[in-house]
Design a protein around this motif. Structure first.
Motif, mmCIF file in Angstrom:
data_model
loop_
_atom_site.group_PDB
_atom_site.id
_atom_site.type_symbol
_atom_site.label_atom_id
_atom_site.label_comp_id
_atom_site.label_asym_id
_atom_site.label_seq_id
_atom_site.Cartn_x
_atom_site.Cartn_y
_atom_site.Cartn_z
ATOM 1 N N MET A 1 0.845 -1.190 0.000
ATOM 2 C CA MET A 1 0.000 0.000 0.000
ATOM 3 C C MET A 1 0.881 1.239 0.000
ATOM 4 O O MET A 1 1.842 1.346 0.747
ATOM 5 N N THR A 2 0.622 2.177 -0.861
ATOM 6 C CA THR A 2 1.450 3.359 -0.973
ATOM 7 C C THR A 2 1.226 4.268 0.215
ATOM 8 O O THR A 2 0.124 4.424 0.711
ATOM 9 N N THR A 148 -2.234 -1.207 -3.897
ATOM 10 C CA THR A 148 -1.101 -2.116 -4.042
ATOM 11 C C THR A 148 0.230 -1.420 -4.290
ATOM 12 O O THR A 148 1.274 -2.043 -4.154
ATOM 13 N N GLY A 149 0.196 -0.150 -4.708
ATOM 14 C CA GLY A 149 1.429 0.533 -5.048
ATOM 15 C C GLY A 149 1.942 0.224 -6.438
ATOM 16 O O GLY A 149 2.989 0.727 -6.855
ATOM 17 N N LEU A 150 1.207 -0.610 -7.197
ATOM 18 C CA LEU A 150 1.606 -0.925 -8.562
ATOM 19 C C LEU A 150 1.192 0.196 -9.510
ATOM 20 O O LEU A 150 0.465 1.123 -9.143
ATOM 21 N N ALA A 151 1.644 0.087 -10.744
ATOM 22 C CA ALA A 151 1.292 1.078 -11.760
ATOM 23 C C ALA A 151 -0.190 0.980 -12.100
ATOM 24 O O ALA A 151 -0.787 -0.100 -12.055
ATOM 25 N N THR A 152 -0.790 2.122 -12.456
ATOM 26 C CA THR A 152 -2.166 2.143 -12.936
ATOM 27 C C THR A 152 -2.199 1.815 -14.420
ATOM 28 O O THR A 152 -1.155 1.684 -15.072
ATOM 29 N N ARG A 153 -3.412 1.716 -14.972
ATOM 30 C CA ARG A 153 -3.551 1.397 -16.399
ATOM 31 C C ARG A 153 -2.818 2.414 -17.277
ATOM 32 O O ARG A 153 -2.151 2.033 -18.239
ATOM 33 N N ALA A 154 -2.952 3.708 -16.947
ATOM 34 C CA ALA A 154 -2.306 4.728 -17.770
ATOM 35 C C ALA A 154 -0.798 4.518 -17.813
ATOM 36 O O ALA A 154 -0.163 4.635 -18.862
ATOM 37 N N LEU A 199 -5.455 -10.024 -0.033
ATOM 38 C CA LEU A 199 -5.053 -10.925 -1.108
ATOM 39 C C LEU A 199 -4.447 -10.143 -2.268
ATOM 40 O O LEU A 199 -3.426 -10.554 -2.843
ATOM 41 N N LEU A 200 -5.060 -9.026 -2.632
ATOM 42 C CA LEU A 200 -4.532 -8.216 -3.725
ATOM 43 C C LEU A 200 -3.142 -7.679 -3.395
ATOM 44 O O LEU A 200 -2.253 -7.674 -4.262
ATOM 45 N N ARG A 201 -2.944 -7.239 -2.169
ATOM 46 C CA ARG A 201 -1.614 -6.746 -1.780
ATOM 47 C C ARG A 201 -0.596 -7.881 -1.778
ATOM 48 O O ARG A 201 0.557 -7.696 -2.191
ATOM 49 N N SER A 202 -1.025 -9.057 -1.332
ATOM 50 C CA SER A 202 -0.129 -10.212 -1.333
ATOM 51 C C SER A 202 0.275 -10.577 -2.759
ATOM 52 O O SER A 202 1.453 -10.817 -3.043
ATOM 53 N N ALA A 203 -0.696 -10.612 -3.659
ATOM 54 C CA ALA A 203 -0.403 -10.917 -5.062
ATOM 55 C C ALA A 203 0.547 -9.892 -5.654
ATOM 56 O O ALA A 203 1.465 -10.238 -6.412
ATOM 57 N N SER A 204 0.351 -8.628 -5.308
ATOM 58 C CA SER A 204 1.209 -7.570 -5.831
ATOM 59 C C SER A 204 2.654 -7.752 -5.363
ATOM 60 O O SER A 204 3.593 -7.600 -6.143
ATOM 61 N N ARG A 205 2.827 -8.056 -4.077
ATOM 62 C CA ARG A 205 4.184 -8.259 -3.550
ATOM 63 C C ARG A 205 4.873 -9.413 -4.256
ATOM 64 O O ARG A 205 6.065 -9.324 -4.611
#
Length: 572
Positions: A1-2, A148-154, A199-205
């Motif tokens: 999480m950012t 998640t802190g990952l990149a967005t679609r853009a 779960l989403l944060r876990s998958a992102s890590r």
């Protein structure tokens, strides 16, 4: 999480003086140095105020140059702006900006005093720095998924475009992996959205850990993730093998048990991979190809990797591998013989082959591919009809084939040419085809497509308006100057009339009278009981489609039924 950006790096240290400090002393010892924008002032009760250099100098000058003489002995508190909200270094940038904009300052935004956790003054924060930080934070948020802190679609698209543009036509390739968690909905429903977020944060890590060297790792929303990576292929390895191996690494990482999650919150992923080697390729098209491959993997049971291939016609075969057609006859109740069949799009699943592929249809709409999908259905339906004729099925010589058009397809440029070409390539006469216009089609879209529909009609293709009576809009469509040859009455009207509902029975009769006035055929859909069939007959409708007569069936079963119906007709 950012983490949320705070004002800590924006704090500027400055001097603080008591509010009774004479203005002459302030001018002599502080502002004359030329490097202090703002002075913090502290009242006897501990309240903090601010004095800007500009305000101080303007006040000391006065209207006629007498300000210094008038104010020299007065305390600096007389020129101080009080009531400004104090903030701490850990205050979020957005919160500080809201406080600054909400403060009542006659000369615009004011510097905000900054205090420590103990309340002692630390410095100030200036509007210009705060607004710059706010803009930077907004830009960062636009590019970074907050959960998640990952990149967005853009940012994924931008990174994919950069990766493609960097290809050199050699052995370099761009690999796109599109991942979708297989059980997020179940986790949300059974354990709550907090567990789903975990779960989403876990998958992102795990994705970030295994996708080392990737250009971008992003979350498109929901449970969809994308990884973009560039690599050079050794001569002995094909692009497909490399992509599948990369996708398998990602799949395996998500399949690992996370000890921080309960067993019921573990999830695996369906993965679609696609490869590009041309620096001029379309990034969105490559992403759609990987998306389609992912969905094929999901339809195959999930927790697997599927490679996206492009067909020679430019239509991805992966999508259609998951699809097939079933057929439902339309009966003339006077003879008991089928006069037409409707081609119904269905999806292959592990449990059942009779499901309407709503997810695939939605993806086709999102990708602007409804015309491609409709042409795929039309082509296969026409080829089936041609096979029945070639095999000598007597009943097939009189049958017409009904095929549905998606609402979005109506606005496709060159619609008539596209569909007529498809029919011609299948080797079927246009007058054997009926195209059904959905009740979801908007009046404006149908009117805009009137020239294309007229061209289809002129070529011999019949047009049907589907689900008439389900709403007033479908009845209004009958008032349009459209080349309709057929009306299909919605099953809800048929069911109501079969239950003895007077309103539905009257609607059924009205639609039948309108059809007679327009001199078009009429078919009652969804006839499932004898009571419904009798209500349809009372309204003067002789063509039916529904479970009472025939359920949707596979092509081999339909061929057998057609042969049986023909034999029965001969015995009569």
């Amino acid at each position: 999480m950012t983490s949320e950006a705070t004002i800590e790096p924006l704090v500027e240290h400055c001097l603080m003086v008591p509010s009774d400090t004479p203005c002459s002393e302030v001018g002599a010892h502080i502002f004359n140095r030329g490097n202090r924008h703002t002075l913090l002032v502290r009242a006897d009760d501990g309240e903090l105020g601010v004095v800007s250099r500009e305000h101080f100098l303007h006040s000391m000058a006065g209207a006629y140059g007498y300000g210094r003489q008038l104010l020299a002995r007065q305390g600096i508190g007389e020129l101080t702006h009080w009531g400004m909200p104090a903030v701490t270094p850990d205050t979020p940038v957005a919160t500080a900006a809201a406080l600054m904009m909400g403060s009542e300052a006659p000369e615009g935004f004011r510097d905000l005093p900054v205090v420590g956790a103990d309340g002692d003054p630390l410095g100030i924060i200036r509007p210009v720095r705060l607004m710059r930080a706010l803009a930077d934070d907004a830009a960062r948020r636009a590019e970074t998924d907050g959960l998640t802190g990952l990149a967005t679609r853009a940012r994924v698209i931008a990174g994919l475009e950069d990766a493609i543009a960097g290809l050199d036509d050699g052995d370099a390739r761009v690999i796109v992996a599109f991942l979708d968690l297989d059980r997020l909905k179940h986790v949300n429903d059974s354990l709550g959205h907090g567990a789903g977020d975990a779960l989403l944060r876990s998958a992102s890590r795990r994705l970030l850990a295994v996708a080392g060297g990737a250009d971008v790792v992003g979350r498109l929303g929901g449970d969809e993730f994308v990884v973009v990576a560039r690599m050079r292929l050794p001569a002995a390895i094909t692009a497909e093998d490399a992509a599948l191996a990369y996708g398998e690494r990602l799949r395996a990482a998500l399949a690992q048990h996370d000890p921080d999650l309960p067993d019921s919150a573990q999830a695996r992923a369906s993965v679609g991979v696609a490869v590009e080697s041309s620096p001029g390729a379309d990034a969105e098209a490559l992403l759609r190809l990987a998306d389609t491959a992912m969905y094929s993997a999901k339809l195959g049971g999930g927790d697997r990797v599927q490679y996206g291939r492009r067909s020679a016609q430019g239509v991805d075969a992966i999508l259609t591998d998951a699809l097939h057609l079933m057929f439902q006859p339309i009966i003339d109740t006077a003879t008991g013989m089928p006069t037409a069949v409707e081609a119904l799009l269905r999806a292959h699943t592990a449990a059942d082959d009779s499901n309407f592929p709503a997810d695939i249809k939605l993806r086709a709409v999102r990708q602007g591919a409804t015309l491609e999908l409709d042409r795929w259905v039309l082509s296969r339906a026409c080829r089936s009809l041609r096979r029945w004729q070639a095999d000598g099925l007597e009943a097939a010589r009189r049958l017409r084939m009904h095929v549905n058009l998606s609402p979005e397809t109506l606005v496709a440029p060159g619609l008539a040419d596209e569909l007529l070409t498809t029919i011609a390539e299948a080797g079927v006469a246009p007058d054997r085809i009926v195209l059904e216009l959905s009740e979801l089609s908007r009046v404006g879209d149908i009117n805009a497509a009137s020239l294309e529909l007229a061209a289809l009609d002129a070529a011999g293709v019949s047009l049907a308006l589907d689900d008439v009576g389900v709403s007033l809009d479908t009845l209004r469509l009958l008032q349009q100057q459209l080349p309709l040859s057929l009306i299909k009455v919605d099953r809800t009207v048929v069911a109501g009339a079969g239950r003895g509902n007077a309103v539905d029975a009257e609607v059924l009769s009205v639609i039948a009278r309108i059809a007679a006035q327009l001199k078009v055929e009429i078919i009652a859909e969804g006839v499932e009981t004898m009571a419904e069939s009798e209500a349809v007959a009372r309204a003067g409708i002789r063509h039916e489609q529904g479970f009472l007569r025939f359920r949707p069936m596979s092509e081999p079963l339909l061929r057998a039924r057609l042969a049986s119906a023909a034999a029965l007709a001969m015995r009569r």
